[in-house]
Motif scaffolding. Sequence first.
Motif, PDB file in Angstrom:
ATOM      1  N   UNK A 231       0.816  -1.209   0.000  1.00 16.52           N
ATOM      2  CA  UNK A 231       0.000   0.000   0.000  1.00 16.52           C
ATOM      3  C   UNK A 231       0.852   1.261   0.000  1.00 16.52           C
ATOM      4  N   UNK A 232       2.116   1.138  -0.335  1.00 17.95           N
ATOM      5  CA  UNK A 232       2.969   2.306  -0.404  1.00 17.95           C
ATOM      6  C   UNK A 232       3.164   2.951   0.946  1.00 17.95           C
ATOM      7  N   UNK A 233       3.024   4.269   1.005  1.00 16.94           N
ATOM      8  CA  UNK A 233       3.230   4.998   2.255  1.00 16.94           C
ATOM      9  C   UNK A 233       2.222   4.617   3.321  1.00 16.94           C
ATOM     10  N   UNK A 234       1.094   4.053   2.924  1.00 17.00           N
ATOM     11  CA  UNK A 234       0.091   3.643   3.898  1.00 17.00           C
ATOM     12  C   UNK A 234       0.616   2.524   4.798  1.00 17.00           C
ATOM     13  N   UNK A 235       1.586   1.741   4.304  1.00 17.13           N
ATOM     14  CA  UNK A 235       2.112   0.623   5.089  1.00 17.13           C
ATOM     15  C   UNK A 235       3.157   1.070   6.102  1.00 17.13           C
ATOM     16  N   UNK A 236       3.688   2.285   5.927  1.00 17.44           N
ATOM     17  CA  UNK A 236       4.668   2.796   6.890  1.00 17.44           C
ATOM     18  C   UNK A 236       3.994   3.018   8.240  1.00 17.44           C
ATOM     19  N   UNK A 240       4.567   2.606  15.657  1.00 19.15           N
ATOM     20  CA  UNK A 240       4.026   1.259  15.525  1.00 19.15           C
ATOM     21  C   UNK A 240       2.648   1.184  14.922  1.00 19.15           C
ATOM     22  N   UNK A 241       2.028   2.331  14.620  1.00 20.77           N
ATOM     23  CA  UNK A 241       0.689   2.355  14.027  1.00 20.77           C
ATOM     24  C   UNK A 241       0.812   2.670  12.534  1.00 20.77           C
ATOM     25  N   UNK A 242       0.249   1.822  11.659  1.00 15.23           N
ATOM     26  CA  UNK A 242       0.339   2.086  10.220  1.00 15.23           C
ATOM     27  C   UNK A 242      -0.322   3.406   9.842  1.00 15.23           C
ATOM     28  N   UNK A 243       0.351   4.147   8.951  1.00  8.83           N
ATOM     29  CA  UNK A 243      -0.225   5.409   8.478  1.00  8.83           C
ATOM     30  C   UNK A 243      -1.571   5.160   7.811  1.00  8.83           C
ATOM     31  N   UNK A 299      -9.389  -1.392   2.372  1.00  9.08           N
ATOM     32  CA  UNK A 299      -7.938  -1.195   2.449  1.00  9.08           C
ATOM     33  C   UNK A 299      -7.470  -1.104   3.897  1.00  9.08           C
ATOM     34  N   UNK A 300      -8.259  -0.450   4.748  1.00  6.98           N
ATOM     35  CA  UNK A 300      -7.889  -0.301   6.151  1.00  6.98           C
ATOM     36  C   UNK A 300      -7.865  -1.661   6.857  1.00  6.98           C
ATOM     37  N   UNK A 301      -8.869  -2.499   6.590  1.00  4.06           N
ATOM     38  CA  UNK A 301      -8.904  -3.835   7.189  1.00  4.06           C
ATOM     39  C   UNK A 301      -7.751  -4.680   6.673  1.00  4.06           C
ATOM     40  N   UNK A 302      -7.410  -4.534   5.396  1.00  3.56           N
ATOM     41  CA  UNK A 302      -6.295  -5.292   4.819  1.00  3.56           C
ATOM     42  C   UNK A 302      -4.983  -4.925   5.509  1.00  3.56           C
ATOM     43  N   UNK A 303      -4.786  -3.646   5.803  1.00  4.77           N
ATOM     44  CA  UNK A 303      -3.570  -3.209   6.488  1.00  4.77           C
ATOM     45  C   UNK A 303      -3.512  -3.803   7.897  1.00  4.77           C
ATOM     46  N   UNK A 304      -4.640  -3.785   8.585  1.00  7.91           N
ATOM     47  CA  UNK A 304      -4.682  -4.366   9.926  1.00  7.91           C
ATOM     48  C   UNK A 304      -4.394  -5.866   9.903  1.00  7.91           C
TER      49      UNK A 304
END
Length: 308
Positions: A231-236, A240-243, A299-304
């Motif tokens: 997810x690019x910068x979203x994964x940073x 400890x909390x993803x952007x 996308x938010x659930x996928x990051x979590x």
Amino acid sequence: MSNFAFNNPAFQKQDPRKAATYPGGPQATQYAPPPAQTAQNAAVDAAANAQFEGMYAAPSAGAIETDRMTVEDTIWKTVSLFAVLLVTAVVGWVWTASTVTIDQATGQLTADLTPWIVGALGGFVLAMVVIFTSRKKVRPALVFAYAAFEGLFVGGISAYFETIWPGIVMQATLATVAVVGVTLALFASGKVRASAKMTKIFMIAMVGYLVFSLLNVVLMWTNVLPGELMFGMRSATIAGIPIGLILGILVVFMAAYSLVMDFDQIQQGVRNGAPRKFGWIGGFGIMVTVVWLYVEILRMIAILRGNN
């Protein structure tokens, strides 16, 4: 405003001074003494009263009879658009899911993303056409075509994410329905309304979100970001909390307020007596916001789940 398609006089608040003399308005309450009646006048008045009583007893005229926009007619138009979206979403889902392959050595997943790409590009082009032409003429066929392309996009991206994270589509769907339902309930109860101040804040946040999203896409396409960051910068992460999680929560609130503005502008169109055809623009505006909300929650659930 939430949707530039609503940038039409039919959905704008009117000057109350110009609407003060409509039939049945405040001026109708002023008292005027009745003229002297003769027997003939009394008979005519009795017949007229009987006719008016019959009119009041008859069912109220709907959108078809008046050719005016109503909330009920707009709801049915919105439902029909989402029905088209669901049909093409099934096509996009089956198309994508049938092409999914997993490399046993690397575990990497590949799939035909044609429905995803075609749906996104086609939906964007048609959305721009609808937005910039609706001021002159509303074309329901273009709105239906937009719904069809959006269905391909939603079906394709949902199938791809479901393959990686089983159950994520149901989670995102329930969350989307919950947000829309709560927002609609709060709006219907009068507890939430659009305001000039909040709309300015919303527009500033929207511009920032669009700049971030565009920059993120460019960095991913140019391989500036590491390849493992799906997810690019979203994964940073920050502390400890993803952007992407922080941004996702913000966007959910933005989308909810966007829905409030959509509902408010539809209500204003009904008050203004807008032509019935503008109900398609109301349905289009709601669909744009709901699809945006669903994709962001997905996308938010996928990051979590990816972090877990």
